[in-house]
Design a protein around this motif. Structure first.
Motif, PDB file in Angstrom:
ATOM      1  N   GLY A  29      58.442  -7.048 -14.415  1.00 47.18           N
ATOM      2  CA  GLY A  29      57.345  -7.624 -13.647  1.00 47.18           C
ATOM      3  C   GLY A  29      56.933  -8.990 -14.161  1.00 47.18           C
ATOM      4  N   ASP A  30      56.107  -9.662 -13.368  1.00 48.01           N
ATOM      5  CA  ASP A  30      55.616 -10.989 -13.742  1.00 48.01           C
ATOM      6  C   ASP A  30      54.891 -10.945 -15.080  1.00 48.01           C
ATOM      7  OD1 ASP A  30      56.594 -11.790 -11.322  1.00 48.01           O
ATOM      8  OD2 ASP A  30      54.646 -12.186 -10.398  1.00 48.01           O
ATOM      9  N   TYR A  31      55.357 -11.746 -15.978  1.00 46.43           N
ATOM     10  CA  TYR A  31      54.745 -11.917 -17.292  1.00 46.43           C
ATOM     11  C   TYR A  31      54.556 -10.610 -18.054  1.00 46.43           C
ATOM     12  CZ  TYR A  31      54.138 -16.498 -15.334  1.00 46.43           C
ATOM     13  OH  TYR A  31      54.392 -17.705 -14.764  1.00 46.43           O
ATOM     14  N   ASP A  32      55.518  -9.716 -17.920  1.00 48.03           N
ATOM     15  CA  ASP A  32      55.528  -8.473 -18.694  1.00 48.03           C
ATOM     16  C   ASP A  32      56.276  -8.752 -19.990  1.00 48.03           C
ATOM     17  OD1 ASP A  32      55.737  -5.962 -19.771  1.00 48.03           O
ATOM     18  OD2 ASP A  32      56.529  -5.011 -17.952  1.00 48.03           O
ATOM     19  N   GLY A  33      55.536  -9.284 -20.953  1.00 43.25           N
ATOM     20  CA  GLY A  33      56.130  -9.697 -22.213  1.00 43.25           C
ATOM     21  C   GLY A  33      56.914  -8.615 -22.943  1.00 43.25           C
TER      22      GLY A  33
END
Length: 130
Positions: A29-33
């Motif tokens: 996912g978006d910006y799932d570090g």
């Protein structure tokens, strides 16, 4: 000992394991570090296997197909940043029109992991002082 050599010395088996694990990997996912960090570790360990003599079958450096398999797992913002990097790379390598290597992609993702981590730390500390 022979069993270990057969399992881990078999280039074809290692390449198939990589492909299967990549195919089964969940999208990030978006910006799932944390998810991106785990995926990047997997890719970097694959790169190390390639560099340590398993590159006969695991040669992804010129394989747009394998890079595409990696990219479909990434979030849209990360893909866009990678495409910017590709365009920059193609402009620098005049006349050769050589697509960035698998190793370049691994290095790029390592940097993205650090950027996302620092961004989330900054956002957390910024919210604390509001």
């Amino acid at each position: 000992m022979a069993e270990l050599k057969e399992k881990f010395g078999n280039h074809y088996l290692l390449a198939n394991c990589f492909r299967q694990k990549l195919t089964d990997w969940l999208d990030i996912g978006d910006y799932d570090g944390p998810a991106l960090r785990k995926f990047t570790r997997f890719l970097r360990s694959t790169r190390m296997a390639m560099e340590n003599g398993h590159s006969k079958i695991m040669n992804f450096n010129c394989s747009f197909f394998m890079t595409e398999k990696v990219l479909v797992r990434l979030s849209h913002p990360v893909i866009l940043k990678w495409l910017e990097k590709v365009i920059e790379h193609l402009q620098i390598v005049h006349g050769d029109h050589k697509y960035p290597s698998f190793s370049d992609l691994c290095d790029f993702l390592k940097i993205k992991v650090l950027e996302i981590r620092h961004e989330s730390e900054f956002n957390f500390s910024h919210k604390q002082y509001q």
